[in-house]
Design a protein around this motif. Structure first.
Motif, PDB file in Angstrom:
ATOM      1  N   LEU A  34     -42.587 -33.071  14.990  1.00 16.54           N
ATOM      2  CA  LEU A  34     -43.047 -33.039  16.384  1.00 16.54           C
ATOM      3  C   LEU A  34     -41.851 -33.005  17.320  1.00 16.54           C
ATOM      4  CD1 LEU A  34     -45.868 -33.113  17.545  1.00 16.54           C
ATOM      5  CD2 LEU A  34     -45.682 -35.568  17.790  1.00 16.54           C
ATOM      6  N   ILE A  35     -40.897 -33.906  17.075  1.00 17.49           N
ATOM      7  CA  ILE A  35     -39.710 -33.966  17.926  1.00 17.49           C
ATOM      8  C   ILE A  35     -38.896 -32.684  17.788  1.00 17.49           C
ATOM      9  CG2 ILE A  35     -37.524 -35.159  18.302  1.00 17.49           C
ATOM     10  CD1 ILE A  35     -38.903 -37.706  17.388  1.00 17.49           C
ATOM     11  N   LEU A  57     -53.110 -38.653  16.868  1.00 10.32           N
ATOM     12  CA  LEU A  57     -51.762 -38.101  17.028  1.00 10.32           C
ATOM     13  C   LEU A  57     -51.462 -37.075  15.941  1.00 10.32           C
ATOM     14  CD1 LEU A  57     -49.710 -41.263  18.065  1.00 10.32           C
ATOM     15  CD2 LEU A  57     -50.752 -39.519  19.493  1.00 10.32           C
ATOM     16  N   LEU A  71     -43.552 -37.452  26.776  1.00  7.47           N
ATOM     17  CA  LEU A  71     -44.433 -38.484  26.214  1.00  7.47           C
ATOM     18  C   LEU A  71     -44.767 -38.158  24.759  1.00  7.47           C
ATOM     19  CD1 LEU A  71     -46.422 -40.909  26.455  1.00  7.47           C
ATOM     20  CD2 LEU A  71     -48.161 -39.234  27.048  1.00  7.47           C
ATOM     21  N   VAL A  72     -45.134 -36.899  24.503  1.00  6.84           N
ATOM     22  CA  VAL A  72     -45.500 -36.511  23.138  1.00  6.84           C
ATOM     23  C   VAL A  72     -44.309 -36.707  22.206  1.00  6.84           C
ATOM     24  CG1 VAL A  72     -46.272 -34.607  21.686  1.00  6.84           C
ATOM     25  CG2 VAL A  72     -47.275 -34.927  23.932  1.00  6.84           C
ATOM     26  N   ALA A  73     -43.104 -36.411  22.711  1.00  4.47           N
ATOM     27  CA  ALA A  73     -41.911 -36.604  21.883  1.00  4.47           C
ATOM     28  C   ALA A  73     -41.705 -38.076  21.540  1.00  4.47           C
ATOM     29  CB  ALA A  73     -40.688 -36.042  22.604  1.00  4.47           C
ATOM     30  N   LEU A 104     -44.024 -40.229  21.282  1.00  2.18           N
ATOM     31  CA  LEU A 104     -45.050 -40.564  20.291  1.00  2.18           C
ATOM     32  C   LEU A 104     -44.580 -40.134  18.905  1.00  2.18           C
ATOM     33  CD1 LEU A 104     -48.267 -39.640  22.284  1.00  2.18           C
ATOM     34  CD2 LEU A 104     -47.521 -41.906  21.614  1.00  2.18           C
ATOM     35  N   GLY A 105     -43.880 -38.983  18.849  1.00  2.00           N
ATOM     36  CA  GLY A 105     -43.281 -38.557  17.589  1.00  2.00           C
ATOM     37  C   GLY A 105     -42.281 -39.592  17.107  1.00  2.00           C
ATOM     38  N   ALA A 106     -41.463 -40.091  18.043  1.00  2.00           N
ATOM     39  CA  ALA A 106     -40.482 -41.124  17.700  1.00  2.00           C
ATOM     40  C   ALA A 106     -41.204 -42.373  17.194  1.00  2.00           C
ATOM     41  CB  ALA A 106     -39.629 -41.455  18.916  1.00  2.00           C
ATOM     42  N   PHE A 109     -38.829 -44.914  32.165  1.00  3.85           N
ATOM     43  CA  PHE A 109     -39.596 -43.895  32.885  1.00  3.85           C
ATOM     44  C   PHE A 109     -38.938 -43.551  34.210  1.00  3.85           C
ATOM     45  CE2 PHE A 109     -43.099 -42.432  35.647  1.00  3.85           C
ATOM     46  CZ  PHE A 109     -43.420 -41.287  34.942  1.00  3.85           C
ATOM     47  N   LEU A 124     -41.922 -41.820  29.246  1.00  2.00           N
ATOM     48  CA  LEU A 124     -42.803 -42.966  29.100  1.00  2.00           C
ATOM     49  C   LEU A 124     -42.727 -43.328  27.617  1.00  2.00           C
ATOM     50  CD1 LEU A 124     -44.703 -44.912  30.277  1.00  2.00           C
ATOM     51  CD2 LEU A 124     -46.543 -43.281  30.092  1.00  2.00           C
ATOM     52  N   LEU A 171     -40.523 -29.790  19.574  1.00  2.00           N
ATOM     53  CA  LEU A 171     -40.463 -29.898  21.033  1.00  2.00           C
ATOM     54  C   LEU A 171     -39.058 -29.603  21.518  1.00  2.00           C
ATOM     55  CD1 LEU A 171     -42.638 -33.045  21.728  1.00  2.00           C
ATOM     56  CD2 LEU A 171     -43.215 -30.677  22.164  1.00  2.00           C
ATOM     57  N   GLY A 224     -43.907 -37.005  12.673  1.00  2.00           N
ATOM     58  CA  GLY A 224     -43.136 -37.465  13.823  1.00  2.00           C
ATOM     59  C   GLY A 224     -41.884 -36.643  14.028  1.00  2.00           C
ATOM     60  N   LEU A 244     -49.268 -36.175  32.865  1.00  2.00           N
ATOM     61  CA  LEU A 244     -49.021 -37.437  32.180  1.00  2.00           C
ATOM     62  C   LEU A 244     -50.192 -38.408  32.334  1.00  2.00           C
ATOM     63  CD1 LEU A 244     -46.923 -38.902  30.544  1.00  2.00           C
ATOM     64  CD2 LEU A 244     -45.955 -39.799  32.646  1.00  2.00           C
ATOM     65  N   LEU A 259     -43.378 -44.874  24.593  1.00  3.18           N
ATOM     66  CA  LEU A 259     -44.314 -45.761  23.900  1.00  3.18           C
ATOM     67  C   LEU A 259     -43.790 -46.198  22.535  1.00  3.18           C
ATOM     68  CD1 LEU A 259     -47.784 -44.263  24.825  1.00  3.18           C
ATOM     69  CD2 LEU A 259     -46.651 -46.270  25.754  1.00  3.18           C
ATOM     70  N   VAL A 310     -42.914 -34.235  31.936  1.00  6.30           N
ATOM     71  CA  VAL A 310     -43.118 -35.618  31.511  1.00  6.30           C
ATOM     72  C   VAL A 310     -44.109 -35.710  30.353  1.00  6.30           C
ATOM     73  CG1 VAL A 310     -42.401 -36.930  33.522  1.00  6.30           C
ATOM     74  CG2 VAL A 310     -44.630 -35.839  33.522  1.00  6.30           C
ATOM     75  N   VAL A 311     -45.029 -34.752  30.256  1.00  9.97           N
ATOM     76  CA  VAL A 311     -46.007 -34.794  29.169  1.00  9.97           C
ATOM     77  C   VAL A 311     -45.325 -34.487  27.838  1.00  9.97           C
ATOM     78  CG1 VAL A 311     -48.168 -33.895  28.309  1.00  9.97           C
ATOM     79  CG2 VAL A 311     -47.790 -34.045  30.742  1.00  9.97           C
ATOM     80  N   VAL A 312     -44.477 -33.457  27.849  1.00  7.24           N
ATOM     81  CA  VAL A 312     -43.739 -33.126  26.629  1.00  7.24           C
ATOM     82  C   VAL A 312     -42.897 -34.326  26.206  1.00  7.24           C
ATOM     83  CG1 VAL A 312     -41.908 -31.666  25.712  1.00  7.24           C
ATOM     84  CG2 VAL A 312     -43.727 -30.658  27.070  1.00  7.24           C
TER      85      VAL A 312
END
Lengths: 596, 291
Positions: free
Chosen positions: A300-301, A249, B95-97, B99-101, B29, B35, A304, A297, A108, B37, B91-93
């Motif tokens: 991506l979700i 992104l 975070l990326v999710a 960012l998708g949101a 978090f 996290l 994942l 977006g 992270l 964002l 936690v990285v996955v």
């Protein structure tokens, strides 16, 4: 399935060749963009899919590649074609500079750090670059700060049309793809995946984790840089507005969409990334118009949540090809690592007053110990006596407060784990720490690779160890599917693969059933005679200790309370009181009950 | 020199308001490992709702604000529900999710309100005057509210059962479940609360800048820096850090030579983030009690 495969390759090649003819200049433009996005996605395969580092800032090398092309062609005056080829090389030193601090971070923290880097790039670096390179006079307005880049020519042939440009881009992109594909199949690719799975285990096996991660970071940057160089020339100009965090992104989304596990996934993702925005121009896909942000977006979700491997894993592209192992002929033993021909007077491993403390608690207290070549020393003691802590301190995973560790009379106390492994120090862990995403033979090849001269040799080592540890039938299986006993066998085999001279075995039989314990004891007995290495064995099973150990050291509350032959120790009243008094057999019973 | 100090005070006050974002970041978090964002985009939504209903339309301010905050909380709830299957991912996955949101919510903003810039008038006019620097009531009230909610949340997290339970979630979801903590409900509550705080911050802050589709997302940076300085642990410290970061950026930006370098002013915050994250001894994963 097989017929599907046979048709796939000619079909893809056919589509790549036909695209410019079917769709003309427009099709060539989209085709070129597909290659450009694929290159960035290929970088993500190396960096994230294999090495496990997530960067949110790939737009930085992408933009740098674009500006470098402009600078080389416009300011330096090189031909555009040459500028495109040199631009990614120019990003390399910058990526090394960014990577050295960035790669102190993992997970992270790295993602956040590169996110901030991308924003600094967007808000400052590219704007300043644009201003500086254009001399501030082309157009003062920020949004239109376009610096021109021409199209390359190959010999007398100028690639002014999109179609000719497309051909050149496909050839160069194809070469980059092949290079990444080859790296993926090589031991280097397996090493990268081993680092992603368990960096500490990789270090202990002698792999320079930092160097590999930096290499992957720079390689991903160079690929993005090449993509940036292409895009500058394709669009015939560079504008800072292109290189923002949302583009960054999008690049990541495209890579994840295709799948990060294989280079093929990158091609798929890159093509989707180029085609999707264009589809919205057609009537049928008109609903995509202005909704790409949403599509990226949401997908991506969705990916994942449902398919972390991307579309490639839907198509089952992420299976590892089997490693063809050689047949065993004659007696091949794992190579001996490190310096050979040490002075006969020096002990192989010496601990001198080693102390590890956690606050006021002394886990290891002034332990001194010598292990001679070919000697097996058993380290026994009750739970919490400091046995595993001692092994951690010897292999460099924790820093002792006091004392020294010497290998061949040479002090290694300050050396990182991978350097100690290079000197011939190997270890196993109490809970099996193998690389779950590599096949069993892939595990062994990755572990052996750093200590042998060539790939053939590491395959021979792997084949021999598979045979020794009864793992041949599982050679192409993934570790999580192994029965418990075999997983423990793999843990020990993995430590053997680099060819250590000193092996620290941390409770190798823990949790095994009696048949497997017997199997492992016989195996260790045979292997230690054949490979002539020195062993420090942490073990609760007194039967195994009596069978293997030349000497027993008893540790209690961090201190050595007795040393002697197995028979002497069994008779020592202090030892009986502190440890054996509970009876080794009862300990075994308790363990069996706990597992049942 | 005078202007330097005055800018610092103004920046500090603005920073405290952005501290509310930091509080929101820490909440999700620490309790769920996300996290998140996307709260910057959520804040944008609530600002636009008030702009649309009150500033452009004729709905009373109080009603418009209520609708805006409900919208923010609902967005938080929906995001939480959609991302819940990732609970045990890295936690990285996560975070990326988020960012998708963020991209999805950003799309929502662009679709409904377009990309043109607008201005949201002050809700509360007037204020104090410090030399040449105005200190508007709205900012003072927002800052006061932030400090109060930070202290209240810190007490909630440290002293109440639900608060402690919300921390247990991220550290060991399995153990929390075994203890009978309703994971889903606690996590939904925390996300709704976090989105609500972001909505309040969005309303309070957007009167002081341009209202467009990306501005608020970029202003998450001060929050991120503050949360990092506070180690994602100490909520009041995060607010103090946000004030400090705000003062620092405003003061540096007031030096005239800084404004000559394109974008240096805007990227100061990100440089703080970079510096803090590289120099921190503890990683974010360790903050959650994971290796």
């Amino acid at each position: 399935m097989a017929t599907c495969k046979h048709f796939a390759v000619p079909l893809v090649v056919g589509a790549v060749v036909a695209a410019p003819y079917l769709f003309g200049e427009y099709g060539s433009l989209i085709g070129s963009l597909a290659v450009i996005y694929s290159l960035v996605a290929l970088g993500y395969v190396v960096l994230t899919g294999w090495t496990g580092d997530v960067s949110l800032g790939q737009v930085v090398p992408y933009g740098l590649g674009a500006y470098a092309t402009f600078w080389l062609s416009h300011t330096v005056g090189l031909p555009v074609g040459l500028a495109i080829l040199l631009a990614p090389l120019l990003t390399v030193p910058i990526m090394v500079l960014c990577g050295l601090p960035a790669l102190r971070l993992r997970g992270l923290d790295l993602a956040i750090g590169t996110f901030a880097l991308a924003l600094v790039g967007q808000l400052m670096v590219f704007r300043s670059l644009g201003e500086w390179l254009s001399g501030g006079d082309i157009n003062p307005s920020f949004a239109r700060q376009v610096v021109p880049v021409g199209r390359p020519s190959v010999g007398p042939l100028a690639l002014h049309t999109n179609r000719s440009f497309y051909v050149a881009v496909v050839i160069l992109g194809g070469l980059a793809y092949l290079a990444v594909e080859l790296i993926g199949r090589s031991p280097t690719g397996r090493t990268l995946r081993a680092i992603r799975d368990d960096p500490i285990r990789a270090q202990v096996l002698g792999i320079s984790v930092g160097r590999y991660r930096l290499g992957a970071f720079v390689a991903a940057g160079a690929l993005a840089g090449l993509a940036g160089a292409f895009v500058a020339s394709l669009r015939q100009g560079v504008t800072p507005a292109t290189f923002n965090i949302f583009e960054s992104l999008n690049l990541l989304a495209v890579a994840i969409l295709g799948g990060l596990a294989t280079p093929r996934g990158a091609l798929l993702g890159g093509t989707l990334g180029a085609v999707m925005p264009e589809l919205s121009r057609f009537h049928t896909f008109h609903f995509l118009q202005g909704r790409l942000l949403f599509v990226y977006g949401a997908s991506l979700i969705a990916l994942l949540v449902f398919r972390p491997g991307g579309i490639a894993s839907l198509l089952r592209w992420d299976r590892q090809p089997p490693i063809p192992l050689p047949h065993l002929d004659g007696d091949v033993t794992a190579p001996a690592a490190g310096r050979s021909g040490s002075s006969a007077l020096d002990p192989l491993l010496e601990l001198d007053g080693l102390s590890v403390a956690y606050g006021a608690f002394k886990a290891v207290d002034e332990v001194s110990l010598r292990i001679e070549p070919e000697e097996t020393v058993a380290l026994i003691g009750p739970n919490g006596a400091g046995k595993s802590t001692l092994i951690d301190a010897v292999t460099g995973l924790i820093v002792p407060q006091n004392g020294r560790v010497l290998v061949d009379g040479r002090e290694v106390t300050g050396l990182p784990p991978q350097r100690r492994a290079g000197l011939g120090l190997g270890r196993t862990f109490q809970t099996a720490r193998v690389f779950p995403s590599l096949t069993v033979s892939g595990n062994l090849v990755a572990a052996a690779h750093h200590h042998v001269s060539d790939l053939g040799e590491s395959k021979r080592v792997a084949a021999r160890l598979l045979d020794d540890f009864d793992l041949t039938e599982y050679a192409e299986s993934l570790p999580p599917s192994l029965p418990f006993g075999s997983l423990r066998m793999l843990e020990v085999a993995l430590a053997w693969a680099p060819g250590p001279r000193i092996l620290l075995l941390d409770e190798p039989t823990a949790g095994m059933d009696p048949t497997d314990v017997e199997r492992l004891a016989v195996l260790l007995d045979r292997l230690k005679d054949r490979t002539q290495l020195a062993i420090l064995l942490v073990e609760h099973d007194m039967g195994v200790v009596r069978r293997l150990a030349d000497r027993v050291v008893v540790l209690d509350q961090g201190r050595v309370i007795a040393t002697g032959s197995p028979a002497d120790i069994a008779a020592d009243p202090a030892v009986v009181a502190s440890y054996l008094g509970t009876s080794a057999d009862r300990l075994r019973e308790e363990e069996t009950v706990r597992r049942a | 020199m005078d202007i330097f100090v005055q800018s610092a005070v103004y920046g500090a006050l603005l920073g405290v308001g952005q501290g509310l974002f930091a509080v929101a970041l820490i909440l999700t978090f620490r309790s769920t490992g996300f996290l998140n964002l996307s709260i910057g985009a959520v804040a944008t939504v609530s600002a636009y709702v008030v702009w649309d209903l009150w500033s452009k339309g004729s709905v009373p301010l109080a009603v418009a604000m209520l609708v805006a905050l409900i919208a923010a909380a609902v967005l938080g709830l929906v995001t939480e529900r959609v991302l819940r299957p990732l609970r045990s991912s890295s936690v990285v996955v996560k975070l990326v999710a988020t960012l998708g949101a963020m991209l999805v919510v950003q799309f929502l903003v662009t679709t409904v309100w377009g990309t043109e810039e607008s201005f949201l008038p002050l809700f509360i006019s007037g204020g104090l005057q410090m030399g040449r620097v105005p200190l508007p009531w709205q900012q003072i009230i927002l800052a006061g509210g932030t400090v109060a909610s930070a202290v209240a949340l810190q007490v909630w997290v440290r002293r109440t059962t639900t608060g402690i339970a919300s921390l247990a979630l991220a550290e060991d979801a399995g153990a929390a479940r075994a203890l009978g903590i309703p994971l889903g409900r606690v996590s939904a509550a925390v996300w709704a609360l976090s989105a609500l705080l972001a909505g309040i911050a969005g309303l309070g802050l957007s009167s002081f800048g341009i209202l467009n589709n990306t501005e608020m997302t970029l202003s998450m940076v001060t929050a991120l820096a503050a949360a990092l300085i506070a180690g994602f642990e100490n909520i009041p410290l995060a607010v103090v850090a946000a004030a400090g970061a705000g003062a620092f950026t405003a003061a540096i930006s007031s030096i005239s030579s800084v404004s000559h370098v394109a974008g240096l002013k805007e990227s100061l915050g990100f440089m703080v983030v970079l510096a803090v994250i590289v120099l921190r001894p503890k990683s974010l994963g360790q903050t959650l009690g994971r290796a």
